[in-house]
Design a protein around this motif. Structure first.
Motif, PDB file in Angstrom:
ATOM      1  N   LEU A   1      -0.298  -3.442  -3.497  1.00 41.50           N
ATOM      2  CA  LEU A   1      -1.689  -3.157  -3.846  1.00 41.50           C
ATOM      3  C   LEU A   1      -1.895  -3.168  -5.355  1.00 41.50           C
ATOM      4  O   LEU A   1      -2.872  -3.717  -5.862  1.00 41.50           O
TER       5      LEU A   1
ATOM      6  N   ILE B   1      -5.789  -3.797  -5.806  1.00 42.63           N
ATOM      7  CA  ILE B   1      -6.535  -3.347  -4.629  1.00 42.63           C
ATOM      8  C   ILE B   1      -6.303  -1.839  -4.489  1.00 42.63           C
ATOM      9  O   ILE B   1      -5.166  -1.373  -4.560  1.00 42.63           O
TER      10      ILE B   1
ATOM     11  N   LEU C   1      -6.025   1.704  -2.597  1.00 44.14           N
ATOM     12  CA  LEU C   1      -5.566   2.152  -1.277  1.00 44.14           C
ATOM     13  C   LEU C   1      -6.745   2.520  -0.381  1.00 44.14           C
ATOM     14  O   LEU C   1      -6.745   2.222   0.810  1.00 44.14           O
TER      15      LEU C   1
ATOM     16  N   ILE D   1      -8.262   0.020   2.161  1.00 43.01           N
ATOM     17  CA  ILE D   1      -7.541  -0.368   3.378  1.00 43.01           C
ATOM     18  C   ILE D   1      -8.125   0.371   4.578  1.00 43.01           C
ATOM     19  O   ILE D   1      -8.241   1.589   4.576  1.00 43.01           O
TER      20      ILE D   1
END
Length: 137
Positions: free
Chosen positions: A33, A38, A40, A43
């Motif tokens: 990630l 990205i 967490l 997700i």
């Protein structure tokens, strides 16, 4: 009127050897990630193969992250073979599909988003674990 969310559905697919600790899976997840910038919290869920339904590390990771873990059988995952970046003969011999992480991520995105999925993070391997991240197109 409520705005329709345009955020893509992001799902992490995971594969691991028996006995792989949650800490190894988490290290792989955090590393992937971070490398792709990205967060967490973006997700939505985790995915794997049904052979891992009682894998302690995988179950512990899902619990730590408070994310649902969806499991698919090898027939469901085998349908994604043409989309895999890596075909593992060992994975096929052990599970009946050529790649658990990528296949599971793609399968769950398509199930959740009802739209074709694409791999954002191709298969990453770390220790006893593999990870892939798929997104709704």
């Amino acid at each position: 009127m409520t705005p329709i969310s345009t955020a893509p559905t992001l799902v992490v697919g995971l594969g691991c050897q028996r006995g792989c600790p949650a800490s190894t899976l988490r290290a792989l997840l955090d590393q992937a990630l971070q490398a792709h910038n990205i967060e967490l919290r973006a997700i939505r869920a985790l995915a794997s193969i049904d052979l891992k339904r009682d894998e302690p590390g995988l179950l512990e990771l899902a619990e730590q992250l408070a994310l649902p873990l969806t499991l698919f059988n090898s027939t469901q995952l085998a349908a994604y073979e043409p989309h895999l970046s890596h075909h593992s003969q060992i994975a096929f011999e052990r599970t009946g599909c050529y790649g658990v992480a990528e296949s599971a991520a793609l399968a769950l995105v398509e199930q959740l988003a009802q739209t074709p999925a694409r791999l954002l993070i191709l298969r990453q391997k770390y220790g006893q674990a593999t990870l892939a991240l798929a997104s709704s197109a």
